[in-house]
Every structure is written in C-alpha cells, then in structure tokens.
Motif scaffolding. Sequence first.
Motif, mmCIF file in Angstrom:
data_model
loop_
_atom_site.group_PDB
_atom_site.id
_atom_site.type_symbol
_atom_site.label_atom_id
_atom_site.label_comp_id
_atom_site.label_asym_id
_atom_site.label_seq_id
_atom_site.Cartn_x
_atom_site.Cartn_y
_atom_site.Cartn_z
ATOM 1 N N GLY A 48 -3.911 -6.910 -8.401
ATOM 2 C CA GLY A 48 -2.581 -6.236 -8.390
ATOM 3 C C GLY A 48 -2.742 -4.676 -7.959
ATOM 4 O O GLY A 48 -1.715 -4.034 -7.731
ATOM 5 N N ARG A 49 -3.898 -4.026 -8.188
ATOM 6 C CA ARG A 49 -4.203 -2.810 -7.786
ATOM 7 C C ARG A 49 -3.897 -2.439 -6.485
ATOM 8 O O ARG A 49 -3.950 -3.103 -5.593
ATOM 9 N N LYS A 50 -3.325 -1.106 -6.267
ATOM 10 C CA LYS A 50 -3.269 -0.782 -4.738
ATOM 11 C C LYS A 50 -4.152 0.535 -4.472
ATOM 12 O O LYS A 50 -4.560 1.099 -5.469
ATOM 13 N N VAL A 51 -4.354 0.683 -3.123
ATOM 14 C CA VAL A 51 -5.054 1.802 -2.785
ATOM 15 C C VAL A 51 -4.100 2.772 -2.062
ATOM 16 O O VAL A 51 -3.229 2.368 -1.171
ATOM 17 N N SER A 84 -7.359 7.148 -3.802
ATOM 18 C CA SER A 84 -6.997 6.753 -5.128
ATOM 19 C C SER A 84 -6.418 5.288 -5.371
ATOM 20 O O SER A 84 -5.505 4.681 -4.626
ATOM 21 N N ILE A 85 -7.239 4.766 -6.406
ATOM 22 C CA ILE A 85 -7.036 3.266 -6.679
ATOM 23 C C ILE A 85 -6.137 3.467 -7.831
ATOM 24 O O ILE A 85 -6.333 4.086 -8.936
ATOM 25 N N GLN A 86 -4.966 2.601 -7.832
ATOM 26 C CA GLN A 86 -3.935 2.783 -8.824
ATOM 27 C C GLN A 86 -3.517 1.288 -9.466
ATOM 28 O O GLN A 86 -3.689 0.513 -8.729
ATOM 29 N N VAL A 131 0.159 3.413 1.578
ATOM 30 C CA VAL A 131 -0.129 2.634 0.377
ATOM 31 C C VAL A 131 -0.772 1.326 1.054
ATOM 32 O O VAL A 131 0.001 0.669 1.953
ATOM 33 N N PHE A 132 -1.748 0.565 0.336
ATOM 34 C CA PHE A 132 -2.167 -0.707 0.850
ATOM 35 C C PHE A 132 -2.552 -1.383 -0.286
ATOM 36 O O PHE A 132 -2.863 -1.224 -1.517
ATOM 37 N N ASP A 133 -2.212 -2.602 -0.007
ATOM 38 C CA ASP A 133 -2.595 -3.773 -0.962
ATOM 39 C C ASP A 133 -4.116 -4.025 -0.613
ATOM 40 O O ASP A 133 -4.689 -3.766 0.353
ATOM 41 N N ILE A 134 -4.821 -4.777 -1.490
ATOM 42 C CA ILE A 134 -6.256 -5.055 -1.567
ATOM 43 C C ILE A 134 -6.616 -6.435 -0.969
ATOM 44 O O ILE A 134 -6.228 -7.358 -1.700
ATOM 45 N N LEU A 135 -6.908 -6.436 0.173
ATOM 46 C CA LEU A 135 -7.087 -7.708 0.958
ATOM 47 C C LEU A 135 -8.282 -8.626 0.235
ATOM 48 O O LEU A 135 -8.295 -9.874 -0.054
#
Length: 271
Positions: free
Chosen positions: A75-78, A39-41, A94-98
């Motif tokens: 700033g979206r998270k995965v 889920s991309i949030q 939960v991950f940040d997008i590198l």
Amino acid sequence: MDSHTTLCLLVVALGLLPHGEAILGGQEAEPHSRPYMASIQVQEGEAMKHECGGFVVAPQWVMTAVHCMPTGANGRKVVLGLHSLSQPEDTQQVFDILELHNHPDYSNRNHENDIALIKLDRPFNASEAVRAVEFLRAGGVNPDTDATVDTAGWGSVDNLGSRPDTLHELQVEVVSARRCARGDYFGSKFTGNMMCAHRLCTPPACTLPFRTMDTCDGDSGGPLLYGGVVVGITSNGGKKCGQLKKPGIYTIISHYTQWIDSKLLATPSST
C-alpha cells in the motif's frame, strides 16, 4: 543506512534499522533542484508519512533500496516533484506501486545487493520538478577514495529520529574500501558491491556527539552522485548516525547493469 535545519546526513544501521539513512551536517536543498528525487510513503493514520527515498531512472521507474520494502509494497505510494513533506505543492505527482522488483540475492545480514526497482502505475509527467537522472552503467568509472560525492534526502537529523520537512543535501567524501573492510569498521560485512562515504564533522555544521556528516534513518534508497551521475544507492551504516568508524554504505549501481536492464526492458511502460 537507511536520509536536516542544518544537518549531518546521518548513518543508520548495519545492525540495522529497517528504513535507512538521514542527513546530518548538510543544508536545505534549493526547491526542486533535484527533480529526480522520490519520497516513498506509508499510511500512518489518515496521513502519509515519508519512509524512504528513491530516484527516477526512467519514465515509469524509480530505483531504491531493498531494505525499504523487503516484504512488498503493502500500500505504499511514491511521490515525485516535492520539496516539503507537509505543504501542498502543485508540482507533486503521487503514484501507486504497480510492481516492486527487489534484487533476488539481497542479504538481510549485511544488506548485500541492496537495490530495488519500482514500476509506477503510470509514467510521470515530465516537468522542471520531475525528471529522470542518469545512473552509472557497467564500464563506467566510479569515484576514487577521497572523491567528493553528494546525496540528498528527508532523513533524520539526529539519533532521536527528528525529521526535516524539506529536502536536504550534503557533500561527502569516499572512504577507501580497504578501510571500510577493516575489523574496526565493518569487517566482512563490507563487500565489493559497496562503497562507503562520509565527511568529518566541523562546527557549526554539526557538533558532538556527531563525528561525521553522513546519511541516516529515512535517507535509504536515495542517490549518491558523482559529477551529476548516480553511482550509489544509500543503504546502511552504523547503529547510530555520525560515527567516525561507521561511514554510510552505498550500493554500487554499475555492478547491476544486467539485472537493471532485465527489468526496465522486460515489459513496455503503460501508456
């Protein structure tokens, strides 16, 4: 396009809605039965809101659609390992997008080359709820017309933007490329890098005004699978979901093997 108590994977816009498809006419998935789903949030107030789907293809990589984030991650998270968008689950990661790699030849006019790769800020912890999925590579066999394929997402269940809380799934059937390229379907906007699919809608799964079971707003970036292997990325469809002559359109992944490898193999994953 841009993806559910019982629903019809709705189809979004070739017109086109910015954030992809949803599910109309399917059913709730068994929790964590699709451990590759992402889920991309995006931040909305103090909470995070589901915007697009994606799927895990390597320990630090998620595949999705360009039109989910055409101008960057911002700033979206995965989130991996989730079933419910609102309930806390121990399985969630939960991950940040590198890094975000959008295909350089993506066209906003018709969503040609609608494929993107997200590098997470760290590798995921493999579990029963989080695991990569196989995707079809060059030389592999894509499904023929009328073949049954399946998809999943947290997308809209109607054209009013109603969203489910839990992951939903749906089986659809491949529509012939010749039909989807007809003028009364998508015309010249439909290309050889796309496949289209839907399923005729029968009650009680869905009722008028929906004519088909399909994907819709919020499902974009999610997977289309054939025999458990991902063959397509949910991309776009009609301006409204569930239209007979506007099946969901999916990017054919096997056409992009060289580009995918150039990103996945270019730099080592962080440890």
